[in-house]
Design a protein around this motif. Sequence first.
Motif, PDB file in Angstrom:
ATOM      1  N   GLU A  66       0.885  -1.034  -0.137  1.00  0.00           N
ATOM      2  CA  GLU A  66       0.060  -0.016   0.016  1.00  0.00           C
ATOM      3  C   GLU A  66       0.797   1.332   0.209  1.00  0.00           C
ATOM      4  OE1 GLU A  66      -3.175   0.301   2.570  1.00  0.00           O
ATOM      5  OE2 GLU A  66      -3.414  -1.912   2.666  1.00  0.00           O
ATOM      6  N   ASP A  67       1.780   1.258   0.846  1.00  0.00           N
ATOM      7  CA  ASP A  67       2.634   2.676   0.818  1.00  0.00           C
ATOM      8  C   ASP A  67       3.473   2.607  -0.321  1.00  0.00           C
ATOM      9  OD1 ASP A  67       1.995   3.113   3.615  1.00  0.00           O
ATOM     10  OD2 ASP A  67       3.639   1.841   4.383  1.00  0.00           O
ATOM     11  N   LEU A  68       3.935   1.703  -1.107  1.00  0.00           N
ATOM     12  CA  LEU A  68       4.531   1.656  -2.227  1.00  0.00           C
ATOM     13  C   LEU A  68       3.550   2.510  -3.265  1.00  0.00           C
ATOM     14  CD1 LEU A  68       7.097   1.306  -4.051  1.00  0.00           C
ATOM     15  CD2 LEU A  68       6.187  -1.082  -4.453  1.00  0.00           C
ATOM     16  N   TYR A  69       2.330   1.772  -3.252  1.00  0.00           N
ATOM     17  CA  TYR A  69       1.530   2.340  -4.317  1.00  0.00           C
ATOM     18  C   TYR A  69       1.179   3.843  -4.095  1.00  0.00           C
ATOM     19  CZ  TYR A  69      -2.252   2.463  -7.762  1.00  0.00           C
ATOM     20  OH  TYR A  69      -3.210   2.726  -8.710  1.00  0.00           O
ATOM     21  N   LYS A  70       1.131   4.198  -2.968  1.00  0.00           N
ATOM     22  CA  LYS A  70       0.537   5.583  -2.654  1.00  0.00           C
ATOM     23  C   LYS A  70       1.847   6.604  -3.096  1.00  0.00           C
ATOM     24  CE  LYS A  70      -2.032   4.749   1.478  1.00  0.00           C
ATOM     25  NZ  LYS A  70      -1.993   4.794   3.040  1.00  0.00           N
ATOM     26  N   ILE A  97       4.002   5.975  -5.601  1.00  0.00           N
ATOM     27  CA  ILE A  97       3.700   5.882  -7.068  1.00  0.00           C
ATOM     28  C   ILE A  97       2.493   6.851  -7.448  1.00  0.00           C
ATOM     29  CG2 ILE A  97       2.805   4.653  -9.085  1.00  0.00           C
ATOM     30  CD1 ILE A  97       5.672   4.100  -8.309  1.00  0.00           C
ATOM     31  N   LYS A  98       1.506   6.868  -6.690  1.00  0.00           N
ATOM     32  CA  LYS A  98       0.366   7.794  -7.168  1.00  0.00           C
ATOM     33  C   LYS A  98       0.788   9.193  -6.942  1.00  0.00           C
ATOM     34  CE  LYS A  98      -3.329   5.889  -4.701  1.00  0.00           C
ATOM     35  NZ  LYS A  98      -4.517   5.892  -4.151  1.00  0.00           N
ATOM     36  N   VAL A  99       1.461   9.449  -5.741  1.00  0.00           N
ATOM     37  CA  VAL A  99       1.787  10.932  -5.682  1.00  0.00           C
ATOM     38  C   VAL A  99       2.827  11.412  -6.550  1.00  0.00           C
ATOM     39  CG1 VAL A  99       2.989  12.343  -4.072  1.00  0.00           C
ATOM     40  CG2 VAL A  99       1.350  10.996  -3.097  1.00  0.00           C
ATOM     41  N   LEU A 100       3.837  10.546  -7.025  1.00  0.00           N
ATOM     42  CA  LEU A 100       4.941  10.845  -7.962  1.00  0.00           C
ATOM     43  C   LEU A 100       4.121  10.888  -9.327  1.00  0.00           C
ATOM     44  CD1 LEU A 100       7.651  11.136  -8.691  1.00  0.00           C
ATOM     45  CD2 LEU A 100       7.925   8.571  -8.810  1.00  0.00           C
ATOM     46  N   ALA A 101       3.180  10.197  -9.609  1.00  0.00           N
ATOM     47  CA  ALA A 101       2.556  10.158 -10.978  1.00  0.00           C
ATOM     48  C   ALA A 101       1.835  11.547 -10.897  1.00  0.00           C
ATOM     49  CB  ALA A 101       1.346   9.307 -11.027  1.00  0.00           C
ATOM     50  N   ILE A 102       1.018  12.261  -9.912  1.00  0.00           N
ATOM     51  CA  ILE A 102       0.340  13.474  -9.891  1.00  0.00           C
ATOM     52  C   ILE A 102       1.748  14.554  -9.923  1.00  0.00           C
ATOM     53  CG2 ILE A 102      -0.630  15.228  -8.424  1.00  0.00           C
ATOM     54  CD1 ILE A 102      -2.063  12.391  -7.142  1.00  0.00           C
ATOM     55  N   GLU A 103       2.755  14.513  -9.397  1.00  0.00           N
ATOM     56  CA  GLU A 103       3.859  15.341  -9.383  1.00  0.00           C
ATOM     57  C   GLU A 103       4.297  15.449 -10.890  1.00  0.00           C
ATOM     58  OE1 GLU A 103       6.400  14.246  -6.441  1.00  0.00           O
ATOM     59  OE2 GLU A 103       5.343  15.043  -4.837  1.00  0.00           O
ATOM     60  N   LEU A 104       4.568  14.360 -11.552  1.00  0.00           N
ATOM     61  CA  LEU A 104       5.106  14.221 -12.972  1.00  0.00           C
ATOM     62  C   LEU A 104       3.927  14.311 -14.024  1.00  0.00           C
ATOM     63  CD1 LEU A 104       7.773  11.223 -12.449  1.00  0.00           C
ATOM     64  CD2 LEU A 104       8.002  13.781 -12.396  1.00  0.00           C
ATOM     65  N   ASN A 141      -0.109   3.843 -13.832  1.00  0.00           N
ATOM     66  CA  ASN A 141       0.313   2.582 -14.597  1.00  0.00           C
ATOM     67  C   ASN A 141       1.396   2.799 -15.426  1.00  0.00           C
ATOM     68  OD1 ASN A 141      -0.728   0.017 -15.524  1.00  0.00           O
ATOM     69  ND2 ASN A 141      -0.705   0.910 -17.513  1.00  0.00           N
ATOM     70  N   ASP A 142       1.684   3.920 -16.206  1.00  0.00           N
ATOM     71  CA  ASP A 142       3.004   4.372 -16.917  1.00  0.00           C
ATOM     72  C   ASP A 142       4.298   4.230 -16.091  1.00  0.00           C
ATOM     73  OD1 ASP A 142       1.600   4.668 -19.123  1.00  0.00           O
ATOM     74  OD2 ASP A 142       1.207   6.821 -18.863  1.00  0.00           O
ATOM     75  N   LEU A 143       4.141   4.571 -15.002  1.00  0.00           N
ATOM     76  CA  LEU A 143       5.381   4.501 -14.161  1.00  0.00           C
ATOM     77  C   LEU A 143       5.548   3.233 -13.607  1.00  0.00           C
ATOM     78  CD1 LEU A 143       5.044   7.698 -11.651  1.00  0.00           C
ATOM     79  CD2 LEU A 143       6.259   7.506 -13.514  1.00  0.00           C
ATOM     80  N   ILE A 144       4.607   2.460 -13.175  1.00  0.00           N
ATOM     81  CA  ILE A 144       4.746   0.826 -12.799  1.00  0.00           C
ATOM     82  C   ILE A 144       5.374   0.054 -14.192  1.00  0.00           C
ATOM     83  CG2 ILE A 144       3.418  -1.210 -12.319  1.00  0.00           C
ATOM     84  CD1 ILE A 144       1.622   0.855 -10.743  1.00  0.00           C
TER      85      ILE A 144
END
Length: 50
Positions: A12-16, A18-25, A30-33
């Motif tokens: 869960e923490d890893l996915y959170k 990734i979601k934050v990073l995706a928003i920042e970028l 899914n593209d980051l994963i």
Amino acid sequence: MARKNINTTLDEDLYKKIKVLAIELDKNANDLIEEGMEYIINKYENQKNV
């Protein structure tokens, strides 16, 4: 390239993160994963060639 739906579980923490990073970028999580998966494949394929 064709796409395939998969079902998996992630920390869960890893996915959170990734979601934050995706928003920042301004990217899709899914593209980051997918980018991370490609990185790992390349990393280990290169180690086999050494």
